[in-house]
Enzyme design. Structure first.
Site, PDB file in Angstrom:
ATOM      1  N   ASP A 128      37.388  13.589  77.946  1.00  8.72           N
ATOM      2  CA  ASP A 128      37.112  13.092  76.594  1.00  8.72           C
ATOM      3  C   ASP A 128      36.812  11.596  76.620  1.00  8.72           C
ATOM      4  O   ASP A 128      35.917  11.118  75.918  1.00  8.72           O
ATOM      5  CB  ASP A 128      38.322  13.377  75.687  1.00  8.72           C
ATOM      6  N   HIS A 185      45.305  18.318  69.998  1.00  5.79           N
ATOM      7  CA  HIS A 185      44.463  17.258  70.551  1.00  5.79           C
ATOM      8  C   HIS A 185      44.202  16.266  69.422  1.00  5.79           C
ATOM      9  O   HIS A 185      43.579  16.601  68.429  1.00  5.79           O
ATOM     10  CB  HIS A 185      43.160  17.922  71.031  1.00  5.79           C
ATOM     11  N   HIS A 222      43.221  12.279  67.885  1.00  4.65           N
ATOM     12  CA  HIS A 222      42.534  10.997  68.059  1.00  4.65           C
ATOM     13  C   HIS A 222      43.198   9.947  67.173  1.00  4.65           C
ATOM     14  O   HIS A 222      43.769  10.266  66.134  1.00  4.65           O
ATOM     15  CB  HIS A 222      41.049  11.133  67.717  1.00  4.65           C
ATOM     16  N   CYS A 268      33.922  11.003  70.482  1.00  4.31           N
ATOM     17  CA  CYS A 268      32.984  12.119  70.519  1.00  4.31           C
ATOM     18  C   CYS A 268      31.598  11.572  70.223  1.00  4.31           C
ATOM     19  O   CYS A 268      31.355  11.053  69.137  1.00  4.31           O
ATOM     20  CB  CYS A 268      33.353  13.196  69.494  1.00  4.31           C
TER      21      CYS A 268
HETATM   22 ZN    ZN Z   1      38.599  14.619  71.565  1.00  5.34          ZN
END
Ligand code: ZN
Length: 312
Positions: free
Chosen positions: A15, A211, A213, A244
């Protein structure tokens, strides 16, 4: 929750690196993976099997998987966008394969150029391929519900839509689903509510990880909400590297160093040696001199007299 173990999955090599322009040399990636594993990180998402012209940063994923596989005890995870990627991941020997399914169909079309129906077809094909392997060689197969907390393109993502797609992923043959706050829109109340809603549809053992951010500074608060509700696996990225490329404005994952500090200070064992983790961050700083590194604990240092739970 004292004494409970928390499983941290380091996603920086996937990522983190996919969101930056700099290409990290293969040898530096191997050194990062080795150092993180030596620090006690139990799982590393080491790359993504996407065509090299889309993400040249991750073109060496097969080589990184091969390297990571030589490290005893390390769970080697990869992301795949489709069946072809899964074939490559299986050939390389990944232990865990995650396919992202964007709950926002607009994001799905932008990110992997496929509709929900097309993605679920890919999932069914991958599940069939995995079932055809001998029992000891089947990777764990996760469906990652990305943009589950909101989308930069579609805006609000209804909770019911997340639940429906979690069910669809399980029916298509995933072993487990994961919740992904791709855009950093999530808040702690939403983490609790969405986790419970998905659990009620697929069962508690079919959703264990999240997950997150840190785009709007909610990362650790969301991680704590996830732990309080009962999730046990947290994705994080060393130095908060990440984002992303197809969700404008989305930035780094939660910072592994800060997360490990919080958990260890709370008495929760991560199995990770925080000093060794800080040393791993130095490798990253050297290999990516032009990238901003995030995280406050490494900058401020550990509190005087701090005793991590893992060492007790
Ligand atoms: Zn991510």
């Amino acid at each position: 929750m004292s004494g409970r173990g928390i499983f941290i999955s380091e996603v920086g090599p996937r990522d983190g690196l996919q969101s930056i322009k700099s290409i990290m040399p293969t040898e530096a990636k191997k050194a990062w993976v080795s150092a993180a594993a030596a620090a006690g990180v139990p799982e590393i998402e080491v790359g993504s099997f996407v065509p090299a012209h889309i993400l040249p940063q991750l073109a060496d994923t097969a080589e990184i998987v091969a390297h990571a596989r030589t490290i005893p005890g390390l769970n080697v995870a990869v992301l795949v966008p489709n069946f072809k990627g899964a074939q490559a991941a299986i050939a390389a020997g990944a232990h865990k394969i995650t396919i992202p399914l964007s709950v926002s169909e607009t994001h799905s079309l932008r990110n992997v150029r496929r509709s929900h129906a097309q993605m679920l077809d890919e999932v069914r094909q991958i599940a069939e391929l995995i079932r055809s392997l001998p029992a000891g060689q089947r990777p764990h197969f996760e469906g990652g519900l990305s943009t589950a907390f909101g989308c930069t393109l579609e805006g609000v993502v209804p909770e019911q839509r997340v639940v429906e797609l979690a069910v669809a992923l399980m029916e298509a043959g995933c072993d487990e689903v994961g919740l992904s706050d791709t855009t950093g829109y999530g808040n702690p109340a939403q983490v609790r509510s969405l986790t419970k809603a998905v659990w009620s549809a697929v069962g508690r053992d079919k959703l264990t990880g999240i997950h997150l951010h840190n785009t709007r500074g909610q990362g650790l608060a969301n991680a704590l909400a996830a732990l309080d509700v009962g999730l046990t696996t947290l994705d994080a990225s060393l130095a908060g590297l990440g984002g992303c490329p197809f969700a404008p404005g989305a930035s780094g994952n939660i910072v592994t160093e800060d997360l490990v500090f919080m958990l260890e200070a709370m008495g929760l064992k991560t199995g990770i040696d925080i000093d060794a983790l800080f040393a791993t961050r130095e490798l990253l700083a050297q290999a990516l001199p032009d990238e901003p590194l995030y995280g406050l604990t490494p900058l401020s240092g550990l509190p005087k007299g701090f005793e991590p739970a893992t060492r007790k």
